[in-house]
Scaffold this active site. Structure first.
Site, short mmCIF file in Angstrom:
data_model
loop_
_atom_site.label_atom_id
_atom_site.label_comp_id
_atom_site.label_asym_id
_atom_site.label_seq_id
_atom_site.Cartn_x
_atom_site.Cartn_y
_atom_site.Cartn_z
N GLU A 179 9.74 52.15 45.97
CA GLU A 179 10.43 51.19 45.75
C GLU A 179 11.93 51.18 46.65
O GLU A 179 12.69 52.27 46.38
CB GLU A 179 11.08 51.19 44.42
CG GLU A 179 10.32 49.94 43.54
CD GLU A 179 11.06 49.98 42.01
OE1 GLU A 179 11.03 48.65 41.32
OE2 GLU A 179 11.60 50.88 41.67
N HIS A 214 12.88 55.04 45.72
CA HIS A 214 12.37 55.42 44.34
C HIS A 214 10.91 55.51 44.42
O HIS A 214 9.95 54.73 44.59
CB HIS A 214 12.56 54.37 43.36
CG HIS A 214 12.12 54.46 41.94
ND1 HIS A 214 11.73 53.34 41.10
CD2 HIS A 214 11.57 55.93 41.42
CE1 HIS A 214 11.08 54.13 39.87
NE2 HIS A 214 11.16 55.54 40.17
#
Ligand code: T1G
Length: 699
Positions: free
Chosen positions: A444, A432
């Site tokens: 992430e 992410h």
């Protein structure tokens, strides 16, 4: 245990070598070893000159940060510097890797500096909430001039060897064997009887700066505008001003006093916490030692804002990347945006033309999904819709090579369900990125239930190669960052209904140190994006929904929670929004009264910290520090406050607990009740920091 500093004399040159992995930090042992070795070399008749070099991957990368906050031990770095400057024999620093902080200050004390071509040199102390404390603010401007010194010290960014040579920071770039080149350089200095001038005695370059203090103050003021509550920038300016206004010995004393004050302060403690937490966030104990797979080619599905930014990350890191789009129009738009992005960076001097061309050449575009067949890693970055993403993963399953890592850039959706839609869920992982992906440093890395250790290790390694800070998290809606962000958004709306205005909430947030307030962030992202998501999930947001129904989507429509003059990004208060808020509150029968900034901050942060405690309890995040890294590098939480969990500890979890109970009594929202972990820690008089060592299992 072998000593970290060694000395040998070769044909009249004393070679002092520091060997203290991983980065030759100036620990107590290294400082003592250097003072002893320099003393010995100064008095050894066989040595006519001294070279200081380091083994391993880098010259000294600074003071040992792990020693900060502990009782100082002699000799200090200043004692090392005094030993060098007392030498009547020429002392040459031979630098490679990342010569930073105290490492560069040691080199600045030497009579001459040579460096390998790939060396990067800088004073990054500001990133730790401190200033150079061993003479950097005095010796650097005397070598490179005040403008360059101020830019280097206030940005904390290193410069390349070629630039260092151009500004007079180093005397030579040495190809090949660095230590041999340094020894040869030393022998030339002796043979030519070159004068030994210390940097602190050179006033030539700052002479003209002294004559124009107005210029200094103007430059300082523009830097300090961006300080947003940090103390170190103003201290750095004061120390630098001393170089122009005080005798050098006095100015060095002032610098040291400012340094000692900052290093003992909360801001530096918070930023050191983030420094080490960044390094921990990528560590996953149960896959330690798992080698990442080799990645020489990448592919990105989707050339929109995120896809384009991600493709640039690969090109910037030297990895060829293929961008796949559904239509040639969309592809053309996407590649065009990438090119414009690079050209504007080049125009601003952030990239030289040949390097820009090289990066553009690494990016290929196609509308054929089978072009992913060569890629070692594929990042899916299409529209945030489950069915659309599942379709893409179906196609990747067919065309991607067996060993490929299949990563999704989803920011909310169920990665496990996406993975289960393929025949190789072990190869699926979340990566992410944050917008703009070519700028924001956080990734992430989402570990799915079936993600293999090798896939996870590869995603972490690739994130680091892209210059990102990976933080490993588990699967839940919105993962760590967005799950907490949603809680903050709910509280921000409630604050409006209870009495605040968007500008009050945003001013409190920027006053706290965030670059932008929650409503300005929503206006930038586009209110329609989250509106569509709420509609898809059957959720509502009283104020935001009504703004959207009126076509107020934020900056893109010139009106959102704030209004914007054409061509301006400056948020302006809008009486129409105030009227709407008053109307909604009246409909709810909610009396409105003014809310103070500190009350706004507690309301924005305590419920999301409470949610973070649930995230830790569920094992979605492994360490409180991981959550701090995510919020500092993904959501603009001020690093000098250490991230939400470190901040909560600085406030005290008892207070956070008690305020949460007050919020719950006031709002009737049971999710305000302190979560079990927070309640447990508060009752025990402990903080989240007490959890640092017993890391939970993620995914
Ligand atoms: N002190 C202690 N440990 C350090 C360290 C340091 N200065 N630098 C790195 N480490 C550890 C790090 O925690 C990690 O440990 C390992 O080394 C590898 O680091 C007097 C007061 C040098 C560019 O701010 O920027 O000098 O996790 O994973 O990506 O004025 O580390 O393996 O256990 O980051 O290759 C100024 C900080 C100090 C530089 C290498 N210096 N370091 O990056 O590896 S203040 C800095 C970095 C100062 C003076 C003042 C980077 C790096 P572990 P890494 P990397």
């Amino acid at each position: 245990m072998s000593k970290p500093v060694s000395l040998k004399i070769e044909r009249g040159v004393a070679i002092i070598t520091v060997d203290h992995p991983p980065v030759n930090a100036l620990s107590h042992d290294v400082r003592s070893g250097l003072v002893d070795a320099i003393g010995e070399a100064r008095h050894d008749p066989l040595a006519e000159a001294i070279v200081i070099a380091c083994a391993g991957r880098t010259f000294i990368a600074g003071a040992d940060i792990a020693e900060f906050g502990k009782p100082p031990r002699e000799p200090t770095t200043i004692a090392v510097i005094d030993a060098i400057e007392a030498s009547r024999k020429p002392v040459i620093a031979a630098m490679h890797g990342t010569t930073l902080g105290g490492g560069l200050e040691v080199a600045l004390a030497c009579h001459f500096r040579i460096a390998g071509p790939a060396t990067r040199l800088g004073l990054p102390e500001i990133k730790l909430g401190i200033i150079p404390g061993a003479g950097g603010t005095q010796r650097l401007p005397r070598l490179v001039g005040m403008d360059k010194a101020m830019a280097m010290i206030l940005s904390g960014e290193p410069i390349a060897a070629v630039d260092a040579l151009a500004v007079g920071l180093i005397d030579e770039i040495a190809e090949g064997d660095l230590v041999a080149a340094a020894a040869a350089f030393a022998r030339r200095v002796v043979a030519e009887n070159r004068p030994l001038q210390l940097a602190k005695e050179r006033d030539g370059k700052i002479g003209c700066d002294r004559a124009d203090m107005e210029k200094f103050e103007a430059a300082a003021a523009s830097h300090l505008q961006r300080a947003r509550g940090q103390k170190a920038p103003a201290a750095a300016v004061e120390a630098l001003r001393g170089a122009l206004t005080l005798p050098v010995v006095e100015a060095l004393g002032r610098e040291r006093a400012l340094f000692l004050e900052l290093v003992a302060g909360d801001q530096s403690r918070a930023m050191r916490h983030i420094f080490f937490a960044e390094r921990e966030a990528a560590k996953v104990p149960d896959i330690a030692g798992t080698p990442p797979r080799e990645v020489t080619r990448a592919a990105v599905i989707g050339a929109g804002t995120m896809g384009g930014g991600i493709a640039m990350c690969f090109a910037n890191a030297g990895i060829p990347v293929t961008v796949v789009e559904a239509t040639s129009d969309a592809l053309k738009r996407g590649l065009g945006a990438i090119e414009r992005n690079y050209r504007s960076t080049a125009t601003r001097g952030g990239l030289v033309a040949p390097e820009m061309e090289a990066r553009l050449k690494r990016i290929a575009g196609t509308t054929k999904i089978d072009a992913v067949a060569e890629a070692d890693i594929i990042i899916e970055a299409v529209f945030e819709d489950f069915d659309v993403k599942a379709q893409v993963f179906g196609a990747l399953d067919r065309f991607a090579k067996h060993s490929a890592v299949l990563a999704s850039n989803t920011s909310y959706l169920d990665l496990n369900a996406l993975a289960q839609g393929t025949a190789r869920p072990d190869a699926v992982v979340g990566m992410h990125f944050f917008s703009p992906a070519n700028v924001m440093r956080l990734v992430e890395v989402v570990r799915g239930g079936a993600t293999s250790s090798s896939t996870l290790a590869t995603a972490i390694a690739v994130s680091r190669r892209l210059g990102k800070i990976p933080a490993v998290v588990g699967v839940c809606h919105g993962f760590v960052g967005n799950r907490m962000l949603r809680v903050r958004a709910i509280e921000a709306e409630r604050l409006l209904i209870e009495g605040a205005l968007p500008q009050d909430v945003d001013d409190a947030a920027t006053g706290f140190g965030f670059p932008m307030g929650p409503f300005a962030v929503s206006d930038l992202a586009g209110l329609d994006v989250s509106w569509r998501m709420r509609q898809a999930q059957g959720l509502s947001a009283l104020i935001a929904d009504r703004l959207c129904e009126r076509g107020r989507f934020g900056q893109k429509t010139g009106r959102g929670f704030h209004r914007y003059e054409p061509g301006s990004r400056a948020p302006l208060a809008d009486p129409e929004v105030e009227a709407l808020i008053v109307e909604v509150a009246a409909d709810l029968g909610q009396p409105r009264k003014a809310v103070l900034p500190e009350g706004i901050i507690e309301r924005l942060l305590f419920p999301m910290i409470n949610e973070a405690a649930r995230i830790l309890d569920e094992g979605i995040a492994r360490r409180p520090g991981d959550i701090d890294v995510i919020w500092v590098h993904g959501y603009g939480f001020p690093a000098w406050r250490g991230g939400p969990m470190h901040y909560a500890d600085s406030v005290g979890l008892e207070r956070v607990r008690d305020r949460l109970n007050e919020f719950a009594d006031k709002t009737g929202d049971e999710r305000h009740r302190p979560s079990p972990l927070l309640a447990r820690l508060a009752a025990a008089g402990k903080g989240f920091a007490s959890l640092a060592n017993n890391v939970t299992q993620v995914g």
